[in-house]
Design an enzyme around this catalytic site. Structure first.
Site, PDB file in Angstrom:
ATOM      1  N   ASP A  24      -1.390   1.435  -4.830  1.00 46.07           N
ATOM      2  CA  ASP A  24      -1.424   1.670  -3.388  1.00 46.07           C
ATOM      3  C   ASP A  24      -1.601   3.158  -3.063  1.00 46.07           C
ATOM      4  O   ASP A  24      -0.973   4.003  -3.697  1.00 46.07           O
ATOM      5  CB  ASP A  24      -0.093   1.166  -2.807  1.00 46.07           C
ATOM      6  CG  ASP A  24      -0.111   1.102  -1.296  1.00 46.07           C
ATOM      7  OD1 ASP A  24      -0.880   0.296  -0.756  1.00 46.07           O
ATOM      8  OD2 ASP A  24       0.649   1.863  -0.663  1.00 46.07           O
ATOM      9  N   GLU A  73      -6.280   2.449  -5.230  1.00 43.33           N
ATOM     10  CA  GLU A  73      -6.714   2.471  -3.835  1.00 43.33           C
ATOM     11  C   GLU A  73      -6.826   3.934  -3.447  1.00 43.33           C
ATOM     12  O   GLU A  73      -5.820   4.627  -3.275  1.00 43.33           O
ATOM     13  CB  GLU A  73      -5.710   1.768  -2.916  1.00 43.33           C
ATOM     14  CG  GLU A  73      -6.234   1.679  -1.487  1.00 43.33           C
ATOM     15  CD  GLU A  73      -5.158   1.453  -0.417  1.00 43.33           C
ATOM     16  OE1 GLU A  73      -5.479   0.881   0.621  1.00 43.33           O
ATOM     17  OE2 GLU A  73      -4.003   1.884  -0.610  1.00 43.33           O
TER      18      GLU A  73
HETATM   19  C1  GLC Z   1      -2.202   0.524   1.686  1.00 48.75           C
HETATM   20  C2  GLC Z   1      -1.998  -0.954   1.851  1.00 48.75           C
HETATM   21  C3  GLC Z   1      -1.524  -1.240   3.236  1.00 48.75           C
HETATM   22  C4  GLC Z   1      -0.201  -0.537   3.429  1.00 48.75           C
HETATM   23  C5  GLC Z   1      -0.323   0.949   3.129  1.00 48.75           C
HETATM   24  C6  GLC Z   1       1.012   1.605   3.003  1.00 48.75           C
HETATM   25  O1  GLC Z   1      -3.244   0.995   2.460  1.00 48.75           O
HETATM   26  O2  GLC Z   1      -3.182  -1.639   1.537  1.00 48.75           O
HETATM   27  O3  GLC Z   1      -1.393  -2.606   3.489  1.00 48.75           O
HETATM   28  O4  GLC Z   1       0.237  -0.737   4.748  1.00 48.75           O
HETATM   29  O5  GLC Z   1      -1.016   1.207   1.941  1.00 48.75           O
HETATM   30  O6  GLC Z   1       1.636   1.281   1.799  1.00 48.75           O
END
Ligand code: GLC
Ligand code: CA
Length: 540
Positions: free
Chosen positions: A204, A266
């Site tokens: 994340d 991500e």
């Molecule tokens: C990422 C996740 C999202 C979440 C954020 C904070 O972007 O995909 O759903 O709210 O991180 O952890």
């Protein structure tokens, strides 16, 4: 022939646990529910299952706010269920990745509770604390913005009379990864799951973890990035060199284990920057490239983007492709609700060179569920976006309430779409289109989008060219036609409004829309695509 590592040619399916299958009738999806639906994922032809967070959490951001990285949230099941999930995925010949939220914890995590209690407690330095500016320190330490860009990244704590940093929302304080104790504790939680056999992790907001230690202001340079306005250039808070080093340290933890344990980040930014996270095959194996979340339905746009991805991630590196996730709009809504266009996109997603990710429900053509903004459970919608000025909202083609993409998976046409038993109220309403859009009915219709996904995934598994072959974009095509070659396989798609004729032909492996393959030429009608094999193997 030496096998290439599994992650180079895998296909990923994202499960959002809260919305996949409720096994005990409380209206909330859970781990036993996922286990009970693994056959669907296997039948679809998926190779890797990524499960969004199911760890202990107050669920203010539905699991992206963790209070214990080594425990399962009660409503989702038990630790045994998590272990069983890993084993059941493996028993079906698939891999499983969990979702690690390393950047921040919940503000209810015992570490933060302790950390905020004084400036001298043993956890005082576990989060990013700083003195404010101004006479009484009541102005945030610097100009860093939260992910949503409309608010400061800093929150004031009256107890410590200091500010703590939150890259995301105020209840998600950022851990201080420069503290070796934090790093050790987090790496041990990573090992906890690796010991249980998980094949890897989706990471994340990985690119935000290591910020500039000196808290230097970010340059103010407004622009729109991936559909979202940004007021500052995040050079000191995103994709820093220290963050690349963290990728390598985390990789070293995974490499303590047998088999290829895989890290998928991500991260946000141009492909040329994001590839730095891969290092020299000593960093993350994969990073998400999110440009396809905001595509233009336009052959030239796709050709350009695919070329850029391909150039920046030369084999054995792999670009990644993603059309939907739990944060962004459903595909079908981006193409005016036109299923024919969503099908063309499915063909592209599953035939380009790289690792594709499919978000649960995408395979049946689920659409955004229209919900009233004021009922939003999504914390971004109910806090930040509530205050977005209308003119900014209008400029963003994005959905501002993520609940709309998170409604329950649609399994059949029975009550609650088979997600929860009849009479139970699911945590979010089921999209009323479930009577038509659901797994059971589509499985029985040969021409359904579900069967297109199955067929594409099968063809991809059966043809090494689609798994590992190089990609060459075809030139000299009619203006609205996208075409590329993967060794002996040709993919052609007409994204325009007129029929188009190309001088390619071959054996049809998959087609969608109206396509006429003749001798020496193929006619593609609007919103059609075809996968052709051009070299027919000689009979023995
Ligand atoms: C990422 C996740 C999202 C979440 C954020 C904070 O972007 O995909 O759903 O709210 O991180 O952890
Ligand atoms: Ca349940």
């Amino acid at each position: 022939m030496s096998e290439s590592p599994w992650w180079q040619s895998t296909t990923i399916y994202q499960v959002y646990p809260r919305s996949y299958q409720d096994s005990n009738g409380d209206g909330i999806g859970d781990l036993p529910g996922i286990i009970g639906r693994l056959d669907h994922i296997q039948d679809l032809g998926i190779e890797t299952v990524w499960v969004s967070p199911f760890f202990a959490s107050p669920q203010l951001d539905f699991g992206y706010d963790v209070t214990d990285y080594e425990a399962v949230a009660q409503e989702y099941g038990t630790l045994d269920d998590a272990v069983r999930l890993i084993d059941e995925v493996h028993a079906r010949g698939m891999r499983v990745m969990f979702d690690l939220v390393l950047n921040h914890t919940s503000d209810q995590h015992p570490w933060f509770q302790r950390s905020r209690s004084s400036r001298t407690n043993p956890k005082a330095d576990w989060y990013i604390w700083a003195d404010g500016r101004g006479k009484h320190g009541r102005r945030p330490p610097n100009n860093w913005k939260s992910a949503m860009e409309f608010t400061s990244a800093w929150q004031y704590s009256p107890i410590r009379k200091q500010w703590y940093m939150c890259s995301f929302l105020p209840f998600q304080p950022d851990l201080n990864w420069r503290n070796p104790e934090v790093k050790e504790a987090m790496f041990n939680s990573v090992r906890f799951w690796l010991d249980k056999g998980v094949d890897g992790f989706r990471l994340d907001i990985f690119g935000q973890i290591m910020k500039d230690a000196a808290l230097t202001n970010n340059p103010v340079r407004p622009r729109v990035y991936n559909g979202f306005p940004r007021m500052t250039e995040r050079v000191h808070t995103e994709n820093t060199a220290d963050n690349v080093q963290l990728a390598k340290d985390l990789r070293a933890v995974c490499d303590e284990y047998p088999g290829d344990r895989v890290l998928l980040g991500e991260v946000f930014g141009p492909p040329s920057v994001l590839r730095s996270f891969l290092g020299d095959d000593d960093g993350l194996q994969l990073v998400f490239l999110f440009d396809f979340l905001t595509y233009k339905y336009d052959a030239e746009w796709f050709a350009r983007t695919i070329a850029e991805f391909d150039r920046n991630f030369p084999a054995p590196q792999q670009p990644t492709y993603v059309l939907e996730n739990h944060d962004r709009s459903r595909t079908i809504d981006r193409v005016g609700g036109d299923p024919a266009k969503a099908r063309v996109l499915a063909v592209i997603l599953l035939t380009v060179r790289g690792v594709p990710t499919i978000y649960m429900g995408q395979e049946i053509g689920m659409s955004n569920t229209p919900l009233r903004f004021k009922d939003a459970l999504d914390p971004i919608a109910s806090s930040v976006f509530r205050r977005v000025p209308q003119f900014v909202a209008d400029r963003m083609s994005e959905r501002l309430n993520r609940d709309e993409m998170r409604t329950p998976m649609q399994w059949d046409s029975s009550a609650n779409a088979g997600f929860s038993p009849a009479g139970v109220q699911p945590w979010l309403p089921v999209n009323p289109d479930y009577v038509r859009v659901n797994v059971a009915d589509e499985a029985a219709q040969p021409g359904s989008i579900l069967n297109l996904y199955r067929q594409l995934l099968r063809v991809r598994r059966e043809h090494q060219s689609l798994r590992t072959g190089s990609l060459a974009l075809l030139g000299a095509l009619p203006p609205d036609v996208l075409g590329y070659r993967r060794n002996d396989i040709l993919v052609l798609a007409n994204l325009g409004e007129q029929p188009a004729v190309v001088r390619y032909t071959g054996e049809v492996l998959v087609e969608t829309g109206q396509v006429a393959v003749g001798s020496g030429r193929t006619t593609l009608f609007p919103d059609s695509a075809v996968v052709l094999r051009t070299v027919v193997p000689r009979m023995a």
